[in-house]
Design a protein around this motif. Structure first.
Motif, PDB file in Angstrom:
ATOM      1  N   SER A  17      35.909 -13.290-109.341  1.00  0.00           N
ATOM      2  CA  SER A  17      34.515 -12.834-109.378  1.00  0.00           C
ATOM      3  C   SER A  17      33.707 -13.464-108.248  1.00  0.00           C
ATOM      4  CB  SER A  17      33.877 -13.187-110.722  1.00  0.00           C
ATOM      5  OG  SER A  17      34.518 -12.489-111.766  1.00  0.00           O
ATOM      6  N   THR A  18      34.020 -14.719-107.907  1.00  0.00           N
ATOM      7  CA  THR A  18      33.359 -15.380-106.779  1.00  0.00           C
ATOM      8  C   THR A  18      33.618 -14.604-105.499  1.00  0.00           C
ATOM      9  OG1 THR A  18      34.093 -17.434-107.871  1.00  0.00           O
ATOM     10  CG2 THR A  18      32.936 -17.643-105.762  1.00  0.00           C
ATOM     11  N   ILE A  19      34.871 -14.239-105.314  1.00  0.00           N
ATOM     12  CA  ILE A  19      35.274 -13.519-104.104  1.00  0.00           C
ATOM     13  C   ILE A  19      34.621 -12.145-104.045  1.00  0.00           C
ATOM     14  CG2 ILE A  19      37.244 -12.571-102.832  1.00  0.00           C
ATOM     15  CD1 ILE A  19      37.108 -15.636-102.844  1.00  0.00           C
ATOM     16  N   VAL A  20      34.642 -11.436-105.169  1.00  0.00           N
ATOM     17  CA  VAL A  20      34.037 -10.097-105.211  1.00  0.00           C
ATOM     18  C   VAL A  20      32.555 -10.179-104.866  1.00  0.00           C
ATOM     19  CG1 VAL A  20      33.440  -8.157-106.715  1.00  0.00           C
ATOM     20  CG2 VAL A  20      35.719  -9.150-106.824  1.00  0.00           C
ATOM     21  N   GLY A  21      31.860 -11.215-105.375  1.00  0.00           N
ATOM     22  CA  GLY A  21      30.443 -11.395-105.070  1.00  0.00           C
ATOM     23  C   GLY A  21      30.197 -11.719-103.613  1.00  0.00           C
ATOM     24  N   LEU A  22      31.138 -12.405-102.994  1.00  0.00           N
ATOM     25  CA  LEU A  22      30.995 -12.807-101.593  1.00  0.00           C
ATOM     26  C   LEU A  22      31.253 -11.653-100.626  1.00  0.00           C
ATOM     27  CD1 LEU A  22      30.514 -15.295 -99.727  1.00  0.00           C
ATOM     28  CD2 LEU A  22      32.986 -15.645 -99.745  1.00  0.00           C
ATOM     29  N   ILE A  23      32.099 -10.728-101.018  1.00  0.00           N
ATOM     30  CA  ILE A  23      32.444  -9.597-100.136  1.00  0.00           C
ATOM     31  C   ILE A  23      31.198  -8.741 -99.905  1.00  0.00           C
ATOM     32  CG2 ILE A  23      33.847  -7.504 -99.914  1.00  0.00           C
ATOM     33  CD1 ILE A  23      35.982  -8.936-101.638  1.00  0.00           C
ATOM     34  N   PRO A  24      30.791  -8.517 -98.665  1.00  0.00           N
ATOM     35  CA  PRO A  24      29.522  -7.821 -98.374  1.00  0.00           C
ATOM     36  C   PRO A  24      29.603  -6.313 -98.588  1.00  0.00           C
ATOM     37  CG  PRO A  24      30.633  -8.351 -96.320  1.00  0.00           C
ATOM     38  CD  PRO A  24      31.484  -8.941 -97.424  1.00  0.00           C
ATOM     39  N   VAL A  25      29.747  -5.909 -99.842  1.00  0.00           N
ATOM     40  CA  VAL A  25      29.873  -4.488-100.169  1.00  0.00           C
ATOM     41  C   VAL A  25      28.555  -3.753 -99.920  1.00  0.00           C
ATOM     42  CG1 VAL A  25      30.311  -2.825-102.024  1.00  0.00           C
ATOM     43  CG2 VAL A  25      31.712  -4.882-101.850  1.00  0.00           C
ATOM     44  N   ALA A  26      27.431  -4.372-100.317  1.00  0.00           N
ATOM     45  CA  ALA A  26      26.127  -3.699-100.210  1.00  0.00           C
ATOM     46  C   ALA A  26      25.676  -3.538 -98.763  1.00  0.00           C
ATOM     47  CB  ALA A  26      25.074  -4.476-101.004  1.00  0.00           C
ATOM     48  N   SER A  27      25.945  -4.540 -97.933  1.00  0.00           N
ATOM     49  CA  SER A  27      25.531  -4.486 -96.519  1.00  0.00           C
ATOM     50  C   SER A  27      26.725  -4.852 -95.646  1.00  0.00           C
ATOM     51  CB  SER A  27      24.378  -5.463 -96.258  1.00  0.00           C
ATOM     52  OG  SER A  27      23.303  -5.210 -97.129  1.00  0.00           O
ATOM     53  N   PRO A  28      27.686  -3.938 -95.514  1.00  0.00           N
ATOM     54  CA  PRO A  28      28.942  -4.286 -94.840  1.00  0.00           C
ATOM     55  C   PRO A  28      28.877  -4.272 -93.311  1.00  0.00           C
ATOM     56  CG  PRO A  28      29.009  -2.022 -95.582  1.00  0.00           C
ATOM     57  CD  PRO A  28      27.687  -2.570 -96.022  1.00  0.00           C
ATOM     58  N   PHE A  29      27.886  -3.586 -92.751  1.00  0.00           N
ATOM     59  CA  PHE A  29      27.877  -3.372 -91.307  1.00  0.00           C
ATOM     60  C   PHE A  29      27.645  -4.684 -90.552  1.00  0.00           C
ATOM     61  CE2 PHE A  29      26.307   0.424 -93.489  1.00  0.00           C
ATOM     62  CZ  PHE A  29      27.366   1.266 -93.207  1.00  0.00           C
ATOM     63  N   GLY A  30      28.532  -4.925 -89.607  1.00  0.00           N
ATOM     64  CA  GLY A  30      28.463  -6.152 -88.831  1.00  0.00           C
ATOM     65  C   GLY A  30      29.237  -7.299 -89.448  1.00  0.00           C
ATOM     66  N   ALA A  79      25.060 -16.982 -98.694  1.00  0.00           N
ATOM     67  CA  ALA A  79      26.119 -16.805 -99.686  1.00  0.00           C
ATOM     68  C   ALA A  79      27.377 -17.558 -99.261  1.00  0.00           C
ATOM     69  CB  ALA A  79      26.423 -15.317 -99.871  1.00  0.00           C
ATOM     70  N   VAL A  80      27.715 -17.443 -97.987  1.00  0.00           N
ATOM     71  CA  VAL A  80      28.895 -18.149 -97.458  1.00  0.00           C
ATOM     72  C   VAL A  80      28.686 -19.657 -97.557  1.00  0.00           C
ATOM     73  CG1 VAL A  80      30.263 -18.586 -95.374  1.00  0.00           C
ATOM     74  CG2 VAL A  80      29.579 -16.249 -95.936  1.00  0.00           C
ATOM     75  N   LYS A  81      27.442 -20.096 -97.280  1.00  0.00           N
ATOM     76  CA  LYS A  81      27.117 -21.535 -97.366  1.00  0.00           C
ATOM     77  C   LYS A  81      27.309 -22.048 -98.796  1.00  0.00           C
ATOM     78  CE  LYS A  81      23.367 -24.781 -96.322  1.00  0.00           C
ATOM     79  NZ  LYS A  81      21.949 -24.913 -95.898  1.00  0.00           N
ATOM     80  N   LEU A  82      26.819 -21.272 -99.784  1.00  0.00           N
ATOM     81  CA  LEU A  82      26.968 -21.666-101.185  1.00  0.00           C
ATOM     82  C   LEU A  82      28.442 -21.670-101.592  1.00  0.00           C
ATOM     83  CD1 LEU A  82      25.216 -22.453-103.625  1.00  0.00           C
ATOM     84  CD2 LEU A  82      25.166 -20.041-104.276  1.00  0.00           C
ATOM     85  N   PHE A  83      29.198 -20.709-101.064  1.00  0.00           N
ATOM     86  CA  PHE A  83      30.636 -20.645-101.342  1.00  0.00           C
ATOM     87  C   PHE A  83      31.343 -21.882-100.790  1.00  0.00           C
ATOM     88  CE2 PHE A  83      34.901 -19.266 -99.854  1.00  0.00           C
ATOM     89  CZ  PHE A  83      35.464 -18.940-101.076  1.00  0.00           C
ATOM     90  N   LYS A  84      30.978 -22.272 -99.569  1.00  0.00           N
ATOM     91  CA  LYS A  84      31.575 -23.466 -98.958  1.00  0.00           C
ATOM     92  C   LYS A  84      31.189 -24.721 -99.742  1.00  0.00           C
ATOM     93  CE  LYS A  84      31.914 -21.774 -94.187  1.00  0.00           C
ATOM     94  NZ  LYS A  84      31.368 -21.886 -92.811  1.00  0.00           N
ATOM     95  N   GLU A  85      29.948 -24.726-100.261  1.00  0.00           N
ATOM     96  CA  GLU A  85      29.478 -25.852-101.081  1.00  0.00           C
ATOM     97  C   GLU A  85      30.331 -25.991-102.343  1.00  0.00           C
ATOM     98  OE1 GLU A  85      25.659 -26.350-103.882  1.00  0.00           O
ATOM     99  OE2 GLU A  85      25.143 -26.009-101.769  1.00  0.00           O
ATOM    100  N   MET A  86      30.658 -24.841-102.931  1.00  0.00           N
ATOM    101  CA  MET A  86      31.523 -24.852-104.112  1.00  0.00           C
ATOM    102  C   MET A  86      32.887 -25.443-103.784  1.00  0.00           C
ATOM    103  SD  MET A  86      30.851 -21.171-105.933  1.00  0.00           S
ATOM    104  CE  MET A  86      32.028 -21.491-107.251  1.00  0.00           C
ATOM    105  N   LEU A  87      33.438 -25.011-102.657  1.00  0.00           N
ATOM    106  CA  LEU A  87      34.766 -25.500-102.259  1.00  0.00           C
ATOM    107  C   LEU A  87      34.741 -26.998-101.964  1.00  0.00           C
ATOM    108  CD1 LEU A  87      35.993 -22.609 -99.888  1.00  0.00           C
ATOM    109  CD2 LEU A  87      36.669 -23.026-102.253  1.00  0.00           C
TER     110      LEU A  87
END
Length: 787
Positions: free
Chosen positions: A315-328, A298-306
């Motif tokens: 919405s991009t940022i909200v999708g990138l924030i690891p809400v579902a699997s935050p640990f670590g 996800a971070v790689k795709l985000f960097k690709e966009m930038l």
């Protein structure tokens, strides 16, 4: 002559209408307006209406308002254009105000368009009163079943989370178009009623109503949130059949569906089918990768966009924030937080809410609260995230306090809010607050929401009202697996093992697929009621018939089941035959059984394994010390306590809560801080005298052995449970049921004492401890002294 004049006027009008259509800036419109005045067309309603509409389209709504105010005889159509213009340009008060002016100061009668535009504005204001009034006006004027008005009213109802009212309006409209169905489906999704949304979509298809890409894009998120892949694939098949599959919003919805159903490879395949993905599709893919714990991709795709200079949005940022699997991913969350501050996105409600959720789930509750406090505009979702964060981290008082603050800020809750606060009520046993929330649910018409109803069942069960929980369960029209689990678990907590097993069998009979949690609830109920045969059958059914791999908690329940029934050798044999290494939870269950049945041989085996696996858990040391004390082996008990002191391990202090009226009162052992402490101790002395006369003897076996016998008795006699019960007796009418909540397991002496108190006072006393509920009546406890 007349026909020539009319032709000339029509020609001039067409010239100006053409000019108005071609104008793109406010300056152009002003010049055109001036020419209209010079050419005597300012009274021509067609020209003025067209100019008003275009001014509203470019955001110059105040110029449009001035234009209408100078028109001598505006008609209803012109008023409607301006009411709609105010609504679309985010001036809802002006829109409603113009509607009021139309009714009071003109002879014109509002039509269905007037009501639809005005009601849409009322839904944006945030005050239900405007909407209710307009709804009433529309009914009086004969538009109760109008499609256009009905869609607006339903949309407004969903804005205020009035799901029940939305259904009532919807049901009264016999002929429904696609827009009305879409409004209903999307509104249910917006309010978290995903199952209802899918059901309404099915009704739409069955009725033969025509659906479009908007319909499919609206219902796909519901299937995604429910993680019902088969339902989603059915929607996809419909999309293929009618040629809507390649529509960008439908494809985006399918990417989200497959992502949330853990089929990330299909989601990526669909993403690859898009020639040039737009921002929304990128966002869906990033979100899908993140929620499947493919955060690095996800971070790689985000960097690709930038790097492609593709603009990112909130919405991009909200999708990138690891809400579902935050640990670590605390560092990633911090980096995203910093990026948002730099990009000026941190004040966006969705972004701050997602960050609050991540921080809360990583137990960084203070960071979450700082972010919440710093939010300039707190949305309902941000309140929900913070309340839920407190509840999930055990800060129940903070959750309740924040909910009350939310009420004072006149922020209306939704099903998510009440579910979180009911969870907090369940944790602390706040029955009076839970009942108040129940009334609020009725007022807000949230009863139809399966998650709210399930949370209510859980709250009543954990607050001691198991009969009320069952009543609500029986009244639920649609139950999901969590609803069944909550009721089975509730029976287990109250020691009603047979009822739990019966309900479990009923669930299977109705074809509801059980989950791992279902089996855990059923096994727990069996272990606390001594139902060895039933528990054994359920465990083997879980593995052989339903194909579940047992978790450590399932194994621990089985060890507890055998151990409590006195079958300690069978419990040990079960541990030795486990296909996985037994953990501390399993050995802890065996040690607890050794305490009940005073098995000296197994104590050493279980305790050695426990202290090796979990040396920092003070609870095991306390239990082991108590076992040695009960066996009069004071030397070993002292050695265990010495280890605790050397390791500087702290035992959680015991406390007991009792609610009188709506006020909570908390007591600790030997507590004299209560304003009515003197009266409490007088009552306690009277009780002890009557109890001893009835044959009660204080159990001091597990007390500290290095103090005098008389001092031991005094220490035990002022335990927090006894103080709370004494306070309950002096604060309530004779015959009133007393309910108390203990944060730790109730001790043997307090358990025996409560049996005697229930008999001599003729009171029903309900005690919730860390393990279960105890219902004391006429000197007998519902647990059968088996806890």
């Amino acid at each position: 002559m007349i026909s020539r004049a009319l032709a000339s006027a029509a020609c001039e009008r067409n010239i100006f209408l053409n000019l108005i259509s071609k104008s793109t800036t406010l300056s152009h419109f002003k010049q055109t307006h001036a020419q209209i005045i010079l050419n005597g067309l300012i009274s021509d309603l067609i020209t003025v209406t067209r100019l008003t509409q275009k001014l509203c389209d470019v955001g110059a709504v105040h110029h449009a308002s001035l234009l209408v105010s100078t028109t001598s005889n505006p008609d209803l159509f012109l008023y409607n254009v301006l009411i709609r213009g105010f609504s679309r340009n985010h001036f809802p008060y002006s829109s409603v105000s113009l509607y009021t002016h139309l009714r009071k100061n003109t002879i014109l009668k509002p039509d269905n368009f007037t009501y639809a535009f005005a009601i849409s504005s009322a839904g944006s204001i945030g005050s239900e009163n405007f909407g209710i009034l307009l709804h009433a006006h529309s009914i009086v004027d004969g538009f109760a079943t109008d499609l256009f008005v009905g869609s607006a009213i339903i949309d407004m109802c969903f804005n205020f989370s009035k799901i029940g009212l939305a259904y009532k309006v919807f049901d009264k409209i016999p002929q429904r178009d696609t827009v009305l169905w879409n409004t209903m489906i999307s509104g249910l999704v917006k309010n978290g009623s995903y199952s209802d949304s899918v059901r309404v979509f099915r009704d739409m298809v069955v009725s033969g109503s025509e659906f479009d890409s908007t319909t499919l894009a609206a219902v796909l998120p519901a299937a995604a949130e429910l993680q019902q892949l088969q339902v989603g694939m059915g929607i996809q098949s419909l999309a293929l059949k009618v040629g809507l599959h390649s529509h960008v919003y439908v494809l985006t919805g399918l990417i989200s569906l497959y992502s949330k159903c853990r089929d990330i490879s299909t989601a990526r395949l669909l993403f690859g089918q898009m020639g040039k993905p737009d921002l929304i599709c990128y966002n869906a893919m990033i979100s899908g990768l993140t929620c499947n714990n493919n955060t690095e991709f996800a971070v790689k795709l985000f960097k690709e966009m930038l790097s492609c200079r593709e603009k990112v949005n909130t919405s991009t940022i909200v999708g990138l924030i690891p809400v579902a699997s935050p640990f670590g991913y605390l560092n990633l969350a911090s980096c995203i937080h910093a990026f948002c501050v730099k990009a000026g996105m941190i004040n966006n409600s969705s972004v701050s809410t997602a960050l609050i959720t991540v921080y809360s789930r990583q137990n960084e509750i203070e960071l979450a609260r700082q972010l919440f406090n710093g939010s300039s505009e707190k949305s309902l979702a941000s309140w929900n995230a913070m309340i839920s964060g407190y509840a999930q981290n055990g800060w129940t008082e903070k959750a309740i306090s924040l909910f009350q603050e939310m009420q004072m800020c006149d922020v209306h809750p939704n099903p998510v809010t009440v579910t979180s606060i009911l969870s907090a009520c369940a944790q602390v046993g706040a029955l009076s607050l839970g009942k108040w929330v129940h009334k609020l649910i009725g007022k807000e018409m949230f009863e139809a929401n399966v998650y709210v109803s399930t949370a209510l069942i859980d709250m009543y069960a954990k607050c001691g009202s198991i009969s009320e929980a069952r009543k609500l369960f029986d009244e639920m029209p649609d139950k999901n697996v969590v609803s069944w689990n909550a009721m089975i678990s509730g029976y287990g907590l109250h020691g009603h093992g047979n009822e739990a097993v019966t309900l479990f069998n009923e669930m299977l009979h109705f074809g509801v697929p059980p989950s791992e949690v279902t089996f855990l609830c059923a096994l727990y109920a069996c272990s606390h009621a001594g139902l060895v045969t039933e528990g054994n059958r359920i465990f083997h059914s879980m593995v052989q018939d339903h194909g579940f791999e047992p978790l450590p908690e399932h194994y621990a329940c089985m060890v507890d089941l055998f151990g409590r029934a006195g079958q300690l050798d069978k419990a040990l044999d079960f541990i030795e035959k486990m296909p996985v290494e037994a953990g501390s939870v399993v050995w802890g269950a065996l040690l607890g059984a050794c305490m009940i049945h005073k098995d000296r041989n197994l104590v050493r085996i279980a305790s050695d394994r426990l202290l090796e696996l979990d040396p920092e858990n003070v609870g095991y040391y306390v239990l082991l010390s108590n076992i040695y004390s009960a066996d009069h082996n004071y030397r070993e008990a002292a050695l265990v306590r010495q280890v605790v002191r050397k390791r500087r391990l702290a035992k959680t202090p015991g406390c007991t809560l009792i609610e009188i009226g709506e006020a909570p009162h908390v007591f600790t052992s030997g507590d004299k801080s209560h304003p009515q402490a003197a009266a409490i101790y007088v009552m306690l002395d009277k009780l002890m005298a009557k109890m001893k006369a009835a044959g009660f003897r204080t159990d001091i076996i597990t007390s500290f052995h290095d103090v005098e016998e008389e001092e031991k008795e005094l220490m035990v006699n002022v335990h927090s449970e006894k103080l709370a019960i004494a306070f309950g007796l002096i604060s309530t009418e004779p015959g009133t049921e007393i309910r108390i909540i203990k944060n730790l397991r109730v001790c043997i002496d307090c358990h025996n004492a409560t049996k005697f108190i229930s008999k001599i006072t003729e009171r029903v006393i309900i005690v919730r401890d860390a393990n279960r509920f105890h219902h004391f009546k006429d000197g007998v406890c519902s647990c059968g002294d088996y806890w």
